[in-house]
Design an enzyme around this catalytic site. Structure first.
Site, PDB file in Angstrom:
ATOM      1  CE  LYS A 134     -16.229  39.186  48.479  1.00  0.00           C
ATOM      2  NZ  LYS A 134     -16.424  37.765  48.538  1.00  0.00           N
ATOM      3  NE  ARG A 186      -1.985  45.000  39.004  1.00  0.00           N
ATOM      4  CZ  ARG A 186      -2.071  45.483  37.658  1.00  0.00           C
ATOM      5  NH1 ARG A 186      -2.679  44.934  36.998  1.00  0.00           N
ATOM      6  NH2 ARG A 186      -1.752  46.876  37.675  1.00  0.00           N
ATOM      7  CE1 TYR A 193     -15.360  41.427  45.893  1.00  0.00           C
ATOM      8  CE2 TYR A 193     -13.570  42.981  46.732  1.00  0.00           C
ATOM      9  CZ  TYR A 193     -14.237  41.737  46.726  1.00  0.00           C
ATOM     10  OH  TYR A 193     -13.749  40.646  47.385  1.00  0.00           O
ATOM     11  CG  HIS A 194     -13.475  46.028  49.373  1.00  0.00           C
ATOM     12  ND1 HIS A 194     -12.806  46.614  48.074  1.00  0.00           N
ATOM     13  CD2 HIS A 194     -12.759  44.946  49.483  1.00  0.00           C
ATOM     14  CE1 HIS A 194     -11.456  46.103  48.033  1.00  0.00           C
ATOM     15  NE2 HIS A 194     -11.622  44.802  49.087  1.00  0.00           N
ATOM     16  CB  THR A 199     -12.659  41.059  51.324  1.00  0.00           C
ATOM     17  OG1 THR A 199     -11.457  41.944  51.332  1.00  0.00           O
ATOM     18  CG2 THR A 199     -13.930  41.915  51.310  1.00  0.00           C
ATOM     19  CG  ASN A 214     -22.784  37.966  40.624  1.00  0.00           C
ATOM     20  OD1 ASN A 214     -23.266  37.077  39.796  1.00  0.00           O
ATOM     21  ND2 ASN A 214     -21.462  37.711  41.009  1.00  0.00           N
ATOM     22  CB  SER A 229     -14.260  48.932  45.930  1.00  0.00           C
ATOM     23  OG  SER A 229     -14.520  47.621  46.186  1.00  0.00           O
ATOM     24  CG  LEU A 261     -18.303  27.821  33.731  1.00  0.00           C
ATOM     25  CD1 LEU A 261     -18.481  26.839  32.381  1.00  0.00           C
ATOM     26  CD2 LEU A 261     -17.041  26.971  34.470  1.00  0.00           C
ATOM     27  NE  ARG A 264      -6.839  49.683  43.538  1.00  0.00           N
ATOM     28  CZ  ARG A 264      -6.688  48.293  43.819  1.00  0.00           C
ATOM     29  NH1 ARG A 264      -7.294  47.879  44.977  1.00  0.00           N
ATOM     30  NH2 ARG A 264      -6.692  47.542  43.035  1.00  0.00           N
TER      31      ARG A 264
HETATM   32  N1  USQ Z   1      -1.853  47.809  44.226  1.00  0.00           N
HETATM   33  C1  USQ Z   1      -0.617  48.713  43.679  1.00  0.00           C
HETATM   34  N2  USQ Z   1      -0.390  48.407  42.449  1.00  0.00           N
HETATM   35  C2  USQ Z   1      -1.054  47.261  41.573  1.00  0.00           C
HETATM   36  C3  USQ Z   1      -2.297  46.652  42.289  1.00  0.00           C
HETATM   37  C4  USQ Z   1      -2.713  47.067  43.715  1.00  0.00           C
HETATM   38  O1  USQ Z   1       0.063  49.516  44.351  1.00  0.00           O
HETATM   39  O2  USQ Z   1      -0.697  47.162  40.435  1.00  0.00           O
HETATM   40  C5  USQ Z   1      -1.983  48.447  45.670  1.00  0.00           C
HETATM   41  C6  USQ Z   1      -3.445  48.698  46.065  1.00  0.00           C
HETATM   42  O3  USQ Z   1      -3.699  50.125  45.712  1.00  0.00           O
HETATM   43  C7  USQ Z   1      -3.936  48.212  47.206  1.00  0.00           C
HETATM   44  C8  USQ Z   1      -3.349  47.082  47.309  1.00  0.00           C
HETATM   45  O4  USQ Z   1      -2.284  46.937  46.413  1.00  0.00           O
HETATM   46  O5  USQ Z   1      -3.553  49.234  48.224  1.00  0.00           O
HETATM   47  C9  USQ Z   1      -4.012  45.592  47.229  1.00  0.00           C
HETATM   48  O6  USQ Z   1      -4.619  45.906  46.017  1.00  0.00           O
HETATM   49  P1  USQ Z   1      -5.375  44.578  45.210  1.00  0.00           P
HETATM   50  O7  USQ Z   1      -5.677  44.959  43.872  1.00  0.00           O
HETATM   51  O8  USQ Z   1      -4.269  43.486  45.255  1.00  0.00           O
HETATM   52  O9  USQ Z   1      -6.185  44.052  46.240  1.00  0.00           O
HETATM   53  P2  USQ Z   1      -7.815  44.582  46.347  1.00  0.00           P
HETATM   54  O10 USQ Z   1      -8.381  45.280  45.337  1.00  0.00           O
HETATM   55  O11 USQ Z   1      -7.885  45.108  47.738  1.00  0.00           O
HETATM   56  O12 USQ Z   1      -8.578  43.240  46.168  1.00  0.00           O
HETATM   57  C10 USQ Z   1      -8.223  41.782  46.400  1.00  0.00           C
HETATM   58  C11 USQ Z   1      -8.768  40.853  46.000  1.00  0.00           C
HETATM   59  C12 USQ Z   1     -10.278  40.758  46.438  1.00  0.00           C
HETATM   60  C13 USQ Z   1     -10.073  40.676  47.936  1.00  0.00           C
HETATM   61  C14 USQ Z   1      -9.105  41.618  48.472  1.00  0.00           C
HETATM   62  C15 USQ Z   1      -8.538  41.503  50.007  1.00  0.00           C
HETATM   63  O13 USQ Z   1      -9.086  41.110  44.392  1.00  0.00           O
HETATM   64  O14 USQ Z   1     -11.068  39.921  46.126  1.00  0.00           O
HETATM   65  O15 USQ Z   1     -11.157  41.041  48.505  1.00  0.00           O
HETATM   66  O16 USQ Z   1      -7.934  41.592  47.734  1.00  0.00           O
HETATM   67  S1  USQ Z   1      -8.216  42.861  51.005  1.00  0.00           S
HETATM   68  O17 USQ Z   1      -7.450  43.749  50.107  1.00  0.00           O
HETATM   69  O18 USQ Z   1      -7.853  42.800  52.140  1.00  0.00           O
HETATM   70  O19 USQ Z   1      -9.647  43.724  50.853  1.00  0.00           O
END
Ligand code: USQ
Length: 391
Positions: A185, A238, A181-182, A144, A118, A179, A33, A323
């Site tokens: 993974k 968002r 986080y990434h 991811t 974690n 990151s 949780l 970022r």
């Molecule tokens: N972005 C914006 N504006 C925002 C939020 C994000 O332009 O308000 C951009 C980011 O810079 C990035 C893209 O949108 O280039 C994706 O951002 P995100 O926050 O949606 O995704 P990310 O941080 O990569 O993480 C999310 C999940 C994560 C998963 C990942 C898949 O939170 O758990 O692992 O998506 S991936 O992106 O393919 O790695």
């Protein structure tokens, strides 16, 4: 099939619990949780109301026809995890029980260390517990697409053939995460692959793209959460929340960064296919799980036009990118394995986004109350706020 879902209280986990029950599987859930606490730590809440775990379980019993066994359990509690697996004897174990946020991991040392400890320790604990208590079970582990980063090459599904100094081999495709986080993974992927080699476990490692979409129900207790804060809200979720409260969409940088996306319902379909078509004993296979590739600018345009159609005024604001990530880059991932298993994408993104905005409109005031949390404050290259020697 008997399926153990670790992370059953999360955005994907609560949806998957219901999806698999609907397909006739016997599901058991486990979750510490923590997602609820992390989002409150970010000063935010789910855009749609969600029920307590007890109310969720009561609703599950009413709607899905059986009592869902649920363990309040942290995967790092190895003894408790072993007891749960020994008792349930799952045929499949789905691992969604990680901290999924890149921005959360970039806050400071404490958060980076927490996310990596974690995620990596939890996965290691699960691998050992599976070895000892259900070695025949198939592990479906959520990785991811971000593990690969944005190389200037097409991205295969996990492995590629490479020739070097006249010799050839099939090797893991390089991981270049962006990151802390990434990176957690990436470490998981190596550990899962090694456990398959070492102990003959079977695993599917899912390189999933960014998921979007509402998982609401006529019974509010079955709703899955939808986060929109800077750390736990994914980009499209968002943007839709911003659209419904009339705040400009926060497009980071020049908006040319490209990612793979898929809807929550497509994610459920894909995870279901992976579970119902298990890997062979000793096999470690990798699926790239995404439906389409879009840039942030294209994503924002989809939201703007869906908003227009619903009479909303949607502005797009280009913010200095918090970022460190490539812009105007090549991005062409393969994603054939799931299609070969029968994955057929559901509604087009435009339709999903329209439905999502419609579904969020009744929660406008709730989102408004936490609107401050939509702006990004976590930066990848923060200036140090504490003296060097204490970091
Ligand atoms: N972005 C914006 N504006 C925002 C939020 C994000 O332009 O308000 C951009 C980011 O810079 C990035 C893209 O949108 O280039 C994706 O951002 P995100 O926050 O949606 O995704 P990310 O941080 O990569 O993480 C999310 C999940 C994560 C998963 C990942 C898949 O939170 O758990 O692992 O998506 S991936 O992106 O393919 O790695």
């Amino acid at each position: 099939m008997r399926v153990f879902i670790a992370g059953a209280d999360g955005y994907l986990g609560w949806s998957l619990t219901q999806y698999l029950a609907g397909r006739g599987h016997t599901v058991v859930g486990a979750d510490a949780l923590l997602r609820r606490l992390w989002v409150s730590e970010m000063g935010s809440t789910s855009a749609v109301p969600i029920a307590s775990i007890d109310d969720r379980l009561a609703a599950f019993r009413e709607h899905c026809g059986y009592r869902l066994r649920f363990f309040t359990l942290d995967l790092r509690d190895h003894r408790a995890l072993c007891a749960a697996l020994a008792e349930f004897q799952p045929e499949a174990v789905v691992h969604l029980a990680e901290c999924p946020s890149a921005p959360y991991s970039m806050i400071d040392f404490k958060h980076a260390e927490f996310v990596q400890a974690n995620n990596v320790s939890g996965t290691l604990s699960l691998l050992f517990a599976m070895r000892d208590h259900c070695p025949e079970a198939h592990l479906v582990k959520l990785g991811t697409m971000g593990e690969y980063g944005t190389p200037n090459l097409d991205i295969p599904e996990g492995f590629f053939e490479v020739e070097y100094r006249g010799r050839r081999d099939r090797l893991p495709f390089p991981r270049q995460a962006g990151s802390w986080y990434h990176w957690s993974k990436v470490f998981d992927s190596h550990n899962v692959s090694y456990a398959c080699q070492l102990w003959g476990l079977r695993a599917t490692d899912i390189m999933q793209g960014v998921v979007y979409g509402l998982g609401t129900s006529t019974d509010v207790r079955l709703n899955t959460r939808l986060d929109f804060d800077q750390a736990f809200g994914t980009a499209l979720n968002r943007f839709c929340c911003q659209a419904v409260i009339g705040q400009p969409i926060t497009a980071y940088g020049d908006g040319t960064q490209r990612r793979g996306f898929l809807s929550l319902s497509d994610s459920m379909q894909c995870l279901g296919l992976a579970i119902e078509n298990p890997a062979e004993p000793g096999e470690y296979r990798v699926f790239n799980q995404l439906r389409e590739v879009l840039s942030v600018t294209e994503l924002a345009a989809v939201v703007r036009s869906a908003g227009d159609a619903l009479g909303l005024t949607v502005d797009i604001e280009q913010l200095d990118n918090p970022r460190l990530e490539a812009s105007s880059h090549h991005y062409r991932p393969d994603s054939e394995h799931l299609r070969d298993l029968g994955f057929r994408p559901s509604a087009p993104i435009e339709e999903e986004v329209r439905d999502m905005i419609r579904g969020l409109l009744p929660h406008r005031n709730r989102i408004h109350r936490y609107a401050d949390q939509l702006m990004p404050t976590v930066r990848w290259r923060q200036s140090p706020s504490v003296p060097e020697e204490t970091r």
